[in-house]
Enzyme design. Structure first.
Site, short mmCIF file in Angstrom:
data_model
loop_
_atom_site.label_atom_id
_atom_site.label_comp_id
_atom_site.label_asym_id
_atom_site.label_seq_id
_atom_site.Cartn_x
_atom_site.Cartn_y
_atom_site.Cartn_z
N GLN A 240 0.83 -1.20 0.00
CA GLN A 240 0.00 0.00 0.00
C GLN A 240 0.87 1.26 0.00
O GLN A 240 0.36 2.36 -0.01
CB GLN A 240 -0.91 0.02 1.23
CG GLN A 240 -1.96 -1.08 1.24
CD GLN A 240 -2.70 -1.13 2.55
OE1 GLN A 240 -2.32 -1.84 3.46
NE2 GLN A 240 -3.77 -0.35 2.66
N HIS B 64 -2.03 1.45 -3.95
CA HIS B 64 -2.39 2.86 -3.77
C HIS B 64 -1.61 3.79 -4.70
O HIS B 64 -1.63 5.00 -4.52
CB HIS B 64 -2.18 3.28 -2.31
CG HIS B 64 -3.17 2.65 -1.39
ND1 HIS B 64 -3.07 2.74 -0.01
CD2 HIS B 64 -4.28 1.90 -1.63
CE1 HIS B 64 -4.08 2.08 0.55
NE2 HIS B 64 -4.82 1.57 -0.42
N CYS C 121 4.50 10.91 -23.41
CA CYS C 121 5.16 9.62 -23.64
C CYS C 121 6.23 9.77 -24.72
O CYS C 121 5.99 10.38 -25.76
CB CYS C 121 4.12 8.59 -24.05
SG CYS C 121 4.80 6.95 -24.42
N CYS D 268 4.71 7.22 -27.90
CA CYS D 268 3.53 7.57 -28.71
C CYS D 268 3.10 9.02 -28.57
O CYS D 268 2.13 9.44 -29.20
CB CYS D 268 2.37 6.65 -28.37
SG CYS D 268 1.63 6.97 -26.75
#
Length: 271
Positions: free
Chosen positions: A117, A137, A170, A173
């Site tokens: 978590q 999380h 990115c 792309c």
């Protein structure tokens, strides 16, 4: 895992995430006490005195939960203060002995998977393969392309929360990047949650809960899915103590150090 069980776990998560500000404060107080206890209580504990009980932990471990959940849960997305008291930032944090130990156990096939978590990225910094890790999380250092879903693990806080665009794109792309960090109302990432539930519910699984308060759902109830039960290593009481096969009231680093010695894993193997 059955859809009904999965729905129950997610409903617990929604209920807890919608609790009042007072409820969140109580959780933070419990976490503060947990952190203090690791440095103020049982400093002279001798783990070898618990050899008989710890033998149970030497079963084929299928699951490790995180040793530093508290630090991740208390992250409030504020900029690091410049005062001497707050000089340690997430960017400067380093993996602990337990982070390294979990990585070694998984690499050697003794443990099989880790669920965390934490949002601090320390399991990844310890060298743990992402395919062996479920991050429930999110992570303050991770951003993901909204188009091709490529993952970028940074050495700095990406700066946003709740799957917002971070302002970067990115390299493959040119799609927009979004943070992966959950806010209180956000659903858990489907892929990671599914991995976590699948590994916990596999036949033969024994879950080892390391230092976690087991108060945040749905992760807090995942150990109860394990066919072989679960072990809790914690200095304080948790809501799941009564169902545990074994309770070890000791520091996680001490227990992991003893466990690795029994498996013949040398600290010098840390690379």
């Amino acid at each position: 895992m059955e859809a009904k069980t999965k729905k129950i776990l997610k409903n617990r998560s929604r209920k807890q995430r919608k609790q009042s500000a007072l409820g969140k404060e109580v959780i933070s107080t419990d976490i503060d006490n947990l952190l203090l206890s690791t440095s103020e209580q049982n400093d002279n504990i001798n783990v070898s005195d618990n050899k008989k009980d710890i033998n149970l932990v030497e079963q084929k471990i299928h699951q490790c939960t995180d040793a530093k959940e508290a630090q991740g849960l208390m992250h409030k997305r504020q900029k690091t203060e410049t005062s001497e008291e707050a000089s340690m930032s997430f960017e400067n944090a380093q993996p602990t002995y337990t982070h390294w130990a979990v990585t070694q156990l998984i690499r050697k096939g003794i443990a099989h998977f880790c669920i965390t978590q934490n949002v601090d990225g320390l399991h990844r910094r310890s060298g743990l393969d992402l395919s062996k890790l479920a991050i429930l999380h999110g992570c303050i250092f991770t951003e993901k392309c909204e188009a091709c879903h490529r993952d970028y693990f940074r050495n700095y806080d990406v700066g946003t929360i709740s799957f917002q665009r971070t302002g970067r794109t990115c390299t493959i792309c040119k799609g927009f990047l979004r943070d992966t960090l959950l806010d209180w109302e956000d659903e858990l990432p489907e892929h990671d949650f599914q991995l976590a539930t699948n590994h916990c519910s596999q036949i033969g699984t024994l879950v080892i809960c390391l230092g976690t308060s087991l108060r945040i759902e749905p992760a807090g109830s995942l150990p109860e899915l394990a066919p072989n039960g679960y072990v809790i290593v914690n200095m304080q009481v948790t809501p799941k103590d009564s169902g545990a096969k074994l309770l070890i009231r000791a520091k996680v680093d001490d227990v992991m150090n003893y466990l690795l010695q029994r498996f013949g894993i040398d600290h010098e193997e840390n690379t």
